[in-house]
Scaffold this motif. Structure first.
Motif, mmCIF file in Angstrom:
data_model
loop_
_atom_site.group_PDB
_atom_site.id
_atom_site.type_symbol
_atom_site.label_atom_id
_atom_site.label_comp_id
_atom_site.label_asym_id
_atom_site.label_seq_id
_atom_site.Cartn_x
_atom_site.Cartn_y
_atom_site.Cartn_z
ATOM 1 N N GLU A 198 71.443 74.708 -63.908
ATOM 2 C CA GLU A 198 71.522 73.854 -65.093
ATOM 3 C C GLU A 198 70.444 72.771 -65.078
ATOM 4 O OE1 GLU A 198 74.719 71.077 -67.485
ATOM 5 O OE2 GLU A 198 75.456 72.716 -66.233
ATOM 6 N N THR A 199 70.189 72.206 -63.920
ATOM 7 C CA THR A 199 69.164 71.164 -63.803
ATOM 8 C C THR A 199 67.798 71.698 -64.212
ATOM 9 O OG1 THR A 199 70.375 70.066 -62.046
ATOM 10 C CG2 THR A 199 68.027 69.579 -62.202
ATOM 11 N N GLN A 200 67.435 72.865 -63.709
ATOM 12 C CA GLN A 200 66.129 73.439 -64.026
ATOM 13 C C GLN A 200 66.049 73.904 -65.474
ATOM 14 O OE1 GLN A 200 63.377 73.180 -62.267
ATOM 15 N NE2 GLN A 200 64.626 72.065 -60.804
ATOM 16 N N ILE A 201 67.142 74.437 -66.003
ATOM 17 C CA ILE A 201 67.166 74.846 -67.413
ATOM 18 C C ILE A 201 66.890 73.635 -68.294
ATOM 19 C CG2 ILE A 201 68.667 75.632 -69.282
ATOM 20 C CD1 ILE A 201 69.941 77.561 -67.222
ATOM 21 N N LYS A 202 67.594 72.533 -68.040
ATOM 22 C CA LYS A 202 67.384 71.306 -68.821
ATOM 23 C C LYS A 202 65.949 70.822 -68.707
ATOM 24 C CE LYS A 202 72.106 69.536 -68.669
ATOM 25 N NZ LYS A 202 72.981 68.468 -68.162
ATOM 26 N N ARG A 203 65.427 70.808 -67.479
ATOM 27 C CA ARG A 203 64.071 70.322 -67.231
ATOM 28 C C ARG A 203 63.040 71.166 -67.980
ATOM 29 N NH1 ARG A 203 59.654 70.952 -64.163
ATOM 30 N NH2 ARG A 203 60.217 72.595 -62.738
ATOM 31 N N MET A 204 63.182 72.469 -67.905
ATOM 32 C CA MET A 204 62.189 73.343 -68.540
ATOM 33 C C MET A 204 62.326 73.355 -70.057
ATOM 34 S SD MET A 204 61.340 76.365 -65.968
ATOM 35 C CE MET A 204 60.815 75.974 -64.316
ATOM 36 N N LEU A 205 63.547 73.326 -70.569
ATOM 37 C CA LEU A 205 63.716 73.266 -72.027
ATOM 38 C C LEU A 205 63.093 71.986 -72.579
ATOM 39 C CD1 LEU A 205 67.355 74.578 -72.619
ATOM 40 C CD2 LEU A 205 65.207 75.747 -73.156
ATOM 41 N N THR A 206 63.321 70.878 -71.887
ATOM 42 C CA THR A 206 62.751 69.605 -72.322
ATOM 43 C C THR A 206 61.234 69.643 -72.258
ATOM 44 O OG1 THR A 206 64.714 68.407 -71.603
ATOM 45 C CG2 THR A 206 62.696 67.119 -71.849
ATOM 46 N N ARG A 207 60.704 70.191 -71.187
ATOM 47 C CA ARG A 207 59.246 70.247 -71.043
ATOM 48 C C ARG A 207 58.618 71.126 -72.122
ATOM 49 N NH1 ARG A 207 55.800 70.762 -65.476
ATOM 50 N NH2 ARG A 207 53.776 70.533 -66.453
ATOM 51 N N THR A 208 59.232 72.268 -72.411
ATOM 52 C CA THR A 208 58.717 73.146 -73.460
ATOM 53 C C THR A 208 58.757 72.447 -74.808
ATOM 54 O OG1 THR A 208 59.347 75.148 -72.281
ATOM 55 C CG2 THR A 208 59.073 75.337 -74.662
ATOM 56 N N TYR A 209 59.895 71.856 -75.126
ATOM 57 C CA TYR A 209 60.043 71.159 -76.401
ATOM 58 C C TYR A 209 58.989 70.062 -76.541
ATOM 59 C CZ TYR A 209 62.082 68.561 -80.245
ATOM 60 O OH TYR A 209 62.266 67.907 -81.442
ATOM 61 N N ASN A 210 58.866 69.219 -75.515
ATOM 62 C CA ASN A 210 57.905 68.117 -75.568
ATOM 63 C C ASN A 210 56.471 68.623 -75.689
ATOM 64 O OD1 ASN A 210 59.978 66.259 -75.402
ATOM 65 N ND2 ASN A 210 59.735 65.927 -73.210
ATOM 66 N N PHE A 211 56.120 69.651 -74.935
ATOM 67 C CA PHE A 211 54.768 70.216 -75.007
ATOM 68 C C PHE A 211 54.464 70.698 -76.419
ATOM 69 C CE2 PHE A 211 51.788 73.712 -74.972
ATOM 70 C CZ PHE A 211 50.734 73.200 -74.237
ATOM 71 N N LEU A 212 55.392 71.435 -76.993
ATOM 72 C CA LEU A 212 55.166 71.978 -78.338
ATOM 73 C C LEU A 212 55.076 70.870 -79.384
ATOM 74 C CD1 LEU A 212 57.511 75.085 -78.153
ATOM 75 C CD2 LEU A 212 55.005 75.094 -78.172
ATOM 76 N N MET A 213 55.959 69.884 -79.318
ATOM 77 C CA MET A 213 55.938 68.794 -80.289
ATOM 78 C C MET A 213 54.658 67.972 -80.168
ATOM 79 S SD MET A 213 58.582 69.220 -82.139
ATOM 80 C CE MET A 213 58.559 70.967 -81.801
ATOM 81 N N GLU A 214 54.211 67.719 -78.941
ATOM 82 C CA GLU A 214 52.971 66.962 -78.721
ATOM 83 C C GLU A 214 51.753 67.703 -79.261
ATOM 84 O OE1 GLU A 214 52.979 66.295 -74.510
ATOM 85 O OE2 GLU A 214 54.621 64.849 -74.651
ATOM 86 N N ASN A 215 51.880 69.021 -79.402
ATOM 87 C CA ASN A 215 50.780 69.840 -79.902
ATOM 88 C C ASN A 215 50.974 70.245 -81.362
ATOM 89 O OD1 ASN A 215 48.739 70.438 -77.638
ATOM 90 N ND2 ASN A 215 50.747 70.515 -76.647
ATOM 91 N N GLY A 216 51.854 69.540 -82.075
ATOM 92 C CA GLY A 216 52.002 69.716 -83.517
ATOM 93 C C GLY A 216 52.821 70.902 -83.975
ATOM 94 N N TYR A 217 53.619 71.467 -83.103
ATOM 95 C CA TYR A 217 54.438 72.625 -83.479
ATOM 96 C C TYR A 217 55.493 72.231 -84.502
ATOM 97 C CZ TYR A 217 57.497 76.700 -82.990
ATOM 98 O OH TYR A 217 58.268 77.824 -83.233
#
Length: 108
Positions: A71-90
């Motif tokens: 669960e810890t890694q799922i949360k970490r990776m989902l957050t990282r993916t979301y943030n990466f995409l939003m920072e790149n205008g997705y």
């Protein structure tokens, strides 16, 4: 990155600039990991790009797969993916909103 999963090519290109592996941080990511799994055979939701994490397949993905499913890694990776995409205008798509709704326990 070979396309052996449900992520379409357009979505895969969104993470093509994420060169770093999200496990070891080395500049050699060569696969996309399904963060919460592939889902049902006909599922559309798990093919959301929000469910993808760039990893080094042989060095990080395969030997650490059970650790990636905590669960810890799922949360970490989902957050990282979301943030990466939003920072790149997705712009979120309908299936992304459905994915967030289905897996909201990991986002809040």
């Amino acid at each position: 990155m070979e396309n052996r999963n449900k992520f379409n090519e357009e979505d895969r290109m969104l993470l093509s600039e994420a060169w770093k592996c999200w496990w070891c941080e080395k500049n050699q990511a060569d696969c996309l990991h399904h963060i919460v799994g592939r889902g049902e055979k006909e599922s559309r939701v798990e093919s959301s790009i929000l469910n993808a994490a760039p990893l080094c397949n042989n060095y990080c993905h395969l030997p650490n797969h059970s650790l990636l499913k905590t669960e810890t890694q799922i949360k970490r990776m989902l957050t990282r993916t979301y943030n990466f995409l939003m920072e790149n205008g997705y712009q979120l798509k309908e299936k992304d909103a459905e994915f967030i709704s289905k897996y909201c326990k990991y986002y809040y």
